[in-house]
Design a protein around this motif. Sequence first.
Motif, PDB file in Angstrom:
ATOM      1  N   SER A 159      -2.572   6.240   0.800  1.00  0.00           N
ATOM      2  CA  SER A 159      -1.883   6.334  -0.445  1.00  0.00           C
ATOM      3  C   SER A 159      -0.635   7.155  -0.252  1.00  0.00           C
ATOM      4  CB  SER A 159      -2.679   7.054  -1.493  1.00  0.00           C
ATOM      5  OG  SER A 159      -3.847   6.506  -1.716  1.00  0.00           O
ATOM      6  N   CYS A 217       6.096   3.096   0.579  1.00  0.00           N
ATOM      7  CA  CYS A 217       5.084   2.065   0.638  1.00  0.00           C
ATOM      8  C   CYS A 217       5.273   1.274   1.921  1.00  0.00           C
ATOM      9  CB  CYS A 217       5.187   1.124  -0.551  1.00  0.00           C
ATOM     10  SG  CYS A 217       4.837   1.960  -2.109  1.00  0.00           S
ATOM     11  N   ALA A 244      -7.712  -1.937   2.218  1.00  0.00           N
ATOM     12  CA  ALA A 244      -6.576  -1.062   2.030  1.00  0.00           C
ATOM     13  C   ALA A 244      -6.347  -0.680   0.587  1.00  0.00           C
ATOM     14  CB  ALA A 244      -5.327  -1.725   2.589  1.00  0.00           C
ATOM     15  N   GLU A 245      -6.502  -1.639  -0.309  1.00  0.00           N
ATOM     16  CA  GLU A 245      -6.170  -1.347  -1.691  1.00  0.00           C
ATOM     17  C   GLU A 245      -7.126  -0.363  -2.340  1.00  0.00           C
ATOM     18  OE1 GLU A 245      -6.730  -4.237  -0.306  1.00  0.00           O
ATOM     19  OE2 GLU A 245      -7.822  -5.634  -1.578  1.00  0.00           O
ATOM     20  N   HIS A 282       0.838  -1.193   0.000  1.00  0.00           N
ATOM     21  CA  HIS A 282       0.000   0.000   0.000  1.00  0.00           C
ATOM     22  C   HIS A 282       0.874   1.245   0.000  1.00  0.00           C
ATOM     23  CE1 HIS A 282      -3.342  -2.620   0.966  1.00  0.00           C
ATOM     24  NE2 HIS A 282      -2.552  -3.173   1.877  1.00  0.00           N
TER      25      HIS A 282
END
Length: 362
Positions: A122, A127, A115-116, A9
């Motif tokens: 973001s 990440c 989450a995605e 993520h």
Amino acid sequence: MFSSNCRVHEVFSRNHAAPFSKVLTFYRKGPFELEAFYSDPNGVPYPESKIGRYVIQNVAAQKDGEKSKVKVKVRVNTHGIFSVSTASMVEPVKSEDSEDVGVETELETQDQMPAENSSDVSWPFLCVNILTDETVLLTSEKKGDQPPEAKKPKIKVKNVELPIEANLVWQLGKDLLNMYIETEGKMIMQDKLEKERNDAKNAVEEYVYEFRDKLSGPYEKFVCEKDLQGFSALLTETEGWLYEEGEDEAKQVYVDKLEDLKKLGTPIEMRYQEAEERPKLLEELGHRLQYYAAIAGEFRNKDEKYIHIDEMEMMKVEKCVSEVIEWMNNAVSAQAKKSLDQDPAVRSFEIKAKLQVSTKRN
């Protein structure tokens, strides 16, 4: 960026504002690990894309066996350094216990966004890799990104701080890192020395301008004509030196130059200050002596107010008053023979000392 067995993520995108913090929400029954790394290794000047692994410890399931809500705060500081700063586990609080603990109220939520699909979850295009075998739900605590929902019941909760074990990946070799640290230390010292040098130079410049103005103003009467001409010439000479050969000298040169100026300026400044303060102190001392002399006179006249005072004690008072009066008369007489451009015959600190003596003795 964060990752899981390979759930990745993006938390801070490229060119994200900094400093900046985000709160990520997880639902877990036990400790879990986050891995932070740069999502584009070619975009950063480091040989290693990994930043580090962070173990969120002491996570446990709720009493009913359900997963606990865990809030993890991640941050990028002003220098672009990433960190997992805090982690806490949210626990419901029974109504009868709520008065004994610090609690907060939050809306009871139902469906968490995966989450995605979360736009909040973001920098340096960081990440996070969530290392887990379970399905993880991740949300940001940032408000206002979701459409308003129907009002939901409130529940009282408390946040339990969780320890974080950080295992960082060093991007530079030990020798190279030590060299950079040493170089930085030298630069800091150079900046400090340069500031001190400039401060010393500015102190000379300020003294020249300030004293020259006062010599044609309040200090004029406190310096004789000969000394005035010589000191004024030195101030002008120093000003010219500052903007010519003295433009870029060492700190000590400026310190010495200022000391040379003060050898002439300090006596003038002292005479002015003494002339301002001395009359007030002498007046105060005179009033004090008159007051005690009046008490002694009333005592000798058998005033009932002072019948409790011992005869020997009053004699000491009278003797002290007499000695201080004699000292003050001599000091005033000696000072009257002095001109304003001469050092005073009596200094303010001497008068203050007599004030203290008269107070203690009386």
